[in-house]
Scaffold this motif. Structure first.
Motif, PDB file in Angstrom:
ATOM      1  N   UNK A 140       3.975 -36.864  73.841  1.00  0.00           N
ATOM      2  CA  UNK A 140       4.834 -36.720  72.661  1.00  0.00           C
ATOM      3  C   UNK A 140       5.193 -35.248  72.523  1.00  0.00           C
ATOM      4  N   UNK A 141       6.397 -35.008  71.993  1.00  0.00           N
ATOM      5  CA  UNK A 141       6.814 -33.624  71.807  1.00  0.00           C
ATOM      6  C   UNK A 141       5.829 -32.882  70.899  1.00  0.00           C
ATOM      7  N   UNK A 143       5.155 -30.478  67.968  1.00  0.00           N
ATOM      8  CA  UNK A 143       5.902 -29.999  66.803  1.00  0.00           C
ATOM      9  C   UNK A 143       5.266 -28.688  66.342  1.00  0.00           C
ATOM     10  N   UNK A 145       4.577 -25.348  64.169  1.00  0.00           N
ATOM     11  CA  UNK A 145       4.633 -24.741  62.850  1.00  0.00           C
ATOM     12  C   UNK A 145       4.138 -23.301  62.958  1.00  0.00           C
ATOM     13  N   UNK A 172       8.998 -24.326  63.278  1.00  0.00           N
ATOM     14  CA  UNK A 172       9.263 -24.428  61.844  1.00  0.00           C
ATOM     15  C   UNK A 172       8.432 -23.383  61.136  1.00  0.00           C
ATOM     16  N   UNK A 173       9.077 -22.525  60.368  1.00  0.00           N
ATOM     17  CA  UNK A 173       8.324 -21.462  59.713  1.00  0.00           C
ATOM     18  C   UNK A 173       8.169 -21.794  58.246  1.00  0.00           C
ATOM     19  N   UNK A 174       6.946 -21.643  57.758  1.00  0.00           N
ATOM     20  CA  UNK A 174       6.651 -22.029  56.385  1.00  0.00           C
ATOM     21  C   UNK A 174       6.091 -20.841  55.616  1.00  0.00           C
ATOM     22  N   UNK A 179       0.827 -23.829  53.367  1.00  0.00           N
ATOM     23  CA  UNK A 179       1.911 -24.752  53.712  1.00  0.00           C
ATOM     24  C   UNK A 179       1.800 -25.183  55.170  1.00  0.00           C
ATOM     25  N   UNK A 182      -1.019 -27.706  55.399  1.00  0.00           N
ATOM     26  CA  UNK A 182      -0.579 -28.964  54.815  1.00  0.00           C
ATOM     27  C   UNK A 182       0.353 -29.726  55.751  1.00  0.00           C
ATOM     28  N   UNK A 186      -0.326 -33.433  58.023  1.00  0.00           N
ATOM     29  CA  UNK A 186       0.490 -34.634  57.866  1.00  0.00           C
ATOM     30  C   UNK A 186       1.272 -34.962  59.125  1.00  0.00           C
ATOM     31  N   UNK A 187       1.185 -34.125  60.132  1.00  0.00           N
ATOM     32  CA  UNK A 187       2.009 -34.312  61.323  1.00  0.00           C
ATOM     33  C   UNK A 187       1.106 -34.554  62.531  1.00  0.00           C
TER      34      UNK A 187
END
Lengths: 281, 319
Positions: A140-141, A143, A145, A172-174, A179, A182, A186-187
């Motif tokens: 799977x790719x 993801x 963060x 993805x930058x949080x 964050x 979190x 969830x991912x």
């Protein structure tokens, strides 16, 4: 009349005699800690005036060599060339570790991948490795963060793990480590990084320095004893062994009180013996 | 019984009070002007300073750049790199994507709700619905953003199987929730202010409630609805906290709506706090601010103009 004149003179001489003007300059990672230390120190030592500024470790070292700062904050040791430049200018750099710093790598709790090497982490965050299968997980790719680019953690990870290459664009930058934690919790196929104090609901991956070395879990212990690979000592550099006001300030930051502040702003305090040993008697 | 007498001698006081409140009204205007001047001033070096232009000239902000030898030229936003990259295109694209999703989500809902509330709802229900929808406007955007980050993203991902949890659709829907009350309020006001005489005339011709709503009231109120949509769009472009939290903030060039986006406003919010004062990065962020300011200002101005026109027309004052 006479009385007030004496008072003014007293005040003036008091001000002249004990105004400890200290400048601190350097690492952007450390600037927040330096400021907190300065604030707290000035509260208990009202006569001290401490100015803290960032600009980066390189800037700080240059300032120390040019004699424009009393203390240089550095998130790395000085390079051999920098030591030579300093000595050529008659500066004798005196290095003291003042705190520790460690970054944990997070993944989802259900993710079977337990450990990654530094090279794999670099590949993942620069976009060369895009699938968990390539590092022993499900197909799977990955993801990604990460933190916003104003963060010290972002800069540290980029410098230390990515060897200063750019993060791949789909990271993805949080705002904030909370964050990131979190989002990863969830991912199922997410990966993230942040200070080791964080991590409720996510798995901390073990990190291997080389492919054949053993994986090390991040913890205050492994950072403290230096076995966890994404950790480092944070330094203060002086010109020669600090004396007087500088010594007082250094010894205070290495005292339990100073080290507690380091912990409050998410750094890792030095082991007690080390902090005591680093004090200048 | 209490009596009031308005003596002529209070005129001087009236004059002073009037000038004073006029000054209050002017304050807002002056503040807006000063803000614009300040923001614009800080972005000027992009056009004048040679040093800044080496990193961020206008063409570097817009055109494809080859950053490394032997690699494909591309648009890239990587301000903290060894080779700083300041392409605004990924940010524009992200802003646009979020706004498009927000409009697609909110316009049908808000306009539908407005039609129901003004034309079909019994008075009691109407008096309940209107304030409740308008209450939505009172939710702080950071709360909406947090909701989208924690709850909405998971729901959408489990429903549609998105690869990226935080994406343009997630951010757009959260944005849509924020602008529903804007569109609803203006559209509803426009429809209720359509004169009763128009409805009565249609009724006299034998039209049923549906026909009245869709062939008489809706066309008459269309400019007002359009104004509401335009104002909502302006908010969608400028809104910051929601997109900062819910969009993933990855500056990518792609047409897909299921990937993360980074918007202009979120970029300012995320990066301005710790940027080196006076650097090219600092100037570019202020330039983005100027663009956002001009754009939302024009959009809002357009919306207000249309709205005023409509009011005049419905009250029979124009022409």
């Amino acid at each position: 009349m006479k009385k007030s004149l004496i008072a003014v003179m007293l005040l003036a001489s008091f001000g002249l005699a004990s105004a400890a003007n200290i400048t601190i300059k350097g690492s952007d990672t450390l600037v927040r800690l330096g400021q907190r230390w300065a604030e707290e120190y000035m509260k208990t030592h009202p006569d001290a005036v401490i100015q803290v500024s960032g600009g980066g470790t390189g800037t700080g070292i240059a300032a120390l060599i040019n004699g424009t700062t009393d203390i240089c904050e550095a998130s790395r040791d000085m390079k051999e060339k920098e030591y030579e430049d300093a000595r050529a200018k008659g500066i004798d750099p005196y290095r003291v570790a003042v705190a520790l710093d460690g970054i944990a790598v997070f993944s989802h709790e259900s993710n079977p991948v337990k450990e990654l090497t530094l090279d794999q982490l670099k590949g993942i965050y620069t976009g060369e490795i895009t699938n968990w299968k390539q590092v022993g997980g499900e197909s799977h790719a990955i993801i990604l963060y990460g933190r916003e680019n104003n963060s010290g953690t972002y800069a540290y990870f980029k410098e230390h793990v990515l060897k200063n290459e750019d993060y791949v664009e789909n990271t993805q930058t949080l705002p904030g480590t909370a964050a990131v934690v979190n989002a990863v919790s969830k991912d199922k196929f997410g990966i993230g990084y942040g200070g080791i104090a964080w991590g409720k609901g996510v798995k901390h991956l073990d990190v291997k320095k080389e492919a054949e070395s053993a994986g090390v879990a991040p913890s205050i212990e492994t950072v403290t004893n230096g076995t966890y690979p994404i950790s480092r000592e944070l330094y203060w550099f002086f010109n020669g062994q600090p004396q007087g006001d500088l010594r007082a300030l250094l010894n205070w930051t290495l005292s339990p009180e100073g080290q507690e502040i380091a912990e409050e702003v998410d750094y890792i305090p030095l082991p007690k013996e080390m902090a005591e040993k680093n004090q200048v008697k | 019984m209490k009596t009031y007498n308005f003596k002529p001698k209070s005129r001087i006081r009236d004059f002073i009070v009037e000038k004073f409140i006029m000054l209050n009204a002017l304050t807002a205007l002056i503040v807006i002007l000063l803000i614009f001047i300040f923001i614009f001033k800080e972005s000027i070096p992009i056009f004048t300073s040679h040093k800044v232009q080496q990193e961020a000239s206008l063409d570097k902000l817009i055109l494809k750049q080859q950053y490394y030898e032997g690699r494909e030229p591309k648009w890239s936003w990587q301000p903290n790199s060894d080779v700083p990259k300041y392409s605004l295109l990924p940010l524009f694209l992200g802003t646009l994507k979020a706004a498009i999703v927000a409009m697609l989500f909110s316009v049908p809902l808000a306009v539908g709700a407005a039609i129901y509330s003004s034309e079909f709802a019994p008075r009691k229900i109407r008096e309940f619905i209107k304030p409740v929808i308008e209450l939505l406007a009172g939710i702080p955007s950071v709360v909406l953003g947090f909701f989208a980050l924690i709850v909405l993203a998971s729901i959408l991902q489990s429903l549609f199987g998105f690869t990226y949890r935080l994406n343009a659709i997630n951010a757009g829907i959260a944005l849509g929730i924020a602008i529903i009350p804007i569109i609803f309020t203006i559209a509803e006001d426009a429809m209720t202010s359509v004169p009763q005489s128009l409805r009565e005339a249609a009724m006299a011709l034998g039209a049923n409630p549906w026909q009245i709503s869709f062939t008489v009231v809706l066309p008459a109120a269309l400019p007002g609805i359009a104004a509401g949509i335009v104002l909502g769009f302006g908010r969608a472009i400028g809104e910051t906290m929601i997109v900062l939290m819910a969009s993933g903030n990855a500056a990518i060039i792609s047409g897909g709506f299921t990937e993360s986006i980074r918007t202009l406003s979120a970029t300012i919010a995320a990066e301005l706090a710790e940027v080196v004062f006076g650097s090219a990065h600092y100037n570019v962020l202020f330039f983005i601010g100027t663009l956002l300011f001009v754009f939302t200002f024009l959009v809002n101005l357009g919306g207000e103009l249309v709205l005023n026109r409509l009011k005049e027309r419905l009250q029979g004052r124009s022409r």
